[in-house]
Design a protein around this motif. Structure first.
Motif, short mmCIF file in Angstrom:
data_model
loop_
_atom_site.label_atom_id
_atom_site.label_comp_id
_atom_site.label_asym_id
_atom_site.label_seq_id
_atom_site.Cartn_x
_atom_site.Cartn_y
_atom_site.Cartn_z
N ILE A 161 0.84 -1.20 0.00
CA ILE A 161 0.00 0.00 0.00
C ILE A 161 0.88 1.25 0.00
N GLU A 162 1.93 1.25 0.78
CA GLU A 162 2.84 2.41 0.80
C GLU A 162 3.48 2.61 -0.57
N GLU A 163 3.87 1.52 -1.23
CA GLU A 163 4.44 1.61 -2.57
C GLU A 163 3.40 2.17 -3.54
N ARG A 164 2.18 1.70 -3.42
CA ARG A 164 1.11 2.18 -4.29
C ARG A 164 0.77 3.64 -4.01
N GLU A 165 0.87 4.08 -2.77
CA GLU A 165 0.64 5.50 -2.46
C GLU A 165 1.65 6.37 -3.19
N LYS A 166 2.89 5.92 -3.26
CA LYS A 166 3.91 6.67 -4.00
C LYS A 166 3.56 6.74 -5.48
N VAL B 156 -5.17 -1.91 -6.13
CA VAL B 156 -4.66 -3.27 -5.92
C VAL B 156 -5.20 -4.24 -6.96
N GLY B 157 -6.46 -4.19 -7.26
CA GLY B 157 -7.02 -5.12 -8.24
C GLY B 157 -7.02 -4.58 -9.65
N SER B 158 -6.60 -3.34 -9.84
CA SER B 158 -6.73 -2.70 -11.15
C SER B 158 -5.42 -2.35 -11.82
N VAL B 159 -4.36 -2.13 -11.05
CA VAL B 159 -3.10 -1.64 -11.61
C VAL B 159 -1.97 -2.58 -11.20
N ASP B 160 -1.26 -3.09 -12.19
CA ASP B 160 -0.11 -3.96 -11.94
C ASP B 160 1.13 -3.08 -11.87
N LEU B 161 1.73 -3.00 -10.69
CA LEU B 161 2.93 -2.16 -10.52
C LEU B 161 4.17 -2.81 -11.10
#
Length: 104
Positions: A32-37, A89-94
């Motif tokens: 989640i922290e990585e996705r916030e960035k 999380v379910g929509s974007v592949d980092l």
């Protein structure tokens, strides 16, 4: 696949209900922290570059959360970023798989 128009309002009931319907129940805090960035980076792209088109997920999320993302209250902005991160999380592949070059 979700069809129709979805209006996301970052009010207490609507967004929480929406994000719980479409995201896994358990989130790794580091993820989640990585996705916030990533959300913050994509927000910068969205607000500062008029020539770069963003994928539909980001456009919809930023339109829906615009009022919260430009808020003068840091806690409101942070909550909006966190909710978008959770929805991604379910929509974007980092970490997309590496592309394979074709050899002939």
């Amino acid at each position: 696949m979700l069809t129709g128009t979805v209006s996301l309002r970052f009010s207490a009931g609507n967004l929480n209900r929406f994000s719980h319907d479409f995201t896994p129940l358990h989130h790794d805090l580091d993820e989640i922290e990585e996705r916030e960035k990533v959300v913050e980076h994509m927000w910068d792209v969205y607000t500062n570059s008029h020539r770069i088109g963003l994928p539909q997920f980001w456009q919809r999320a930023f339109v829906a959360a615009y009022e919260d993302l430009i808020s003068d209250v840091p806690a409101v902005r942070e909550a909006a970023v966190r909710e978008i991160a959770k929805m991604s999380v379910g929509s974007v592949d980092l970490h997309p798989p590496p592309s394979r070059s074709m050899r002939y």
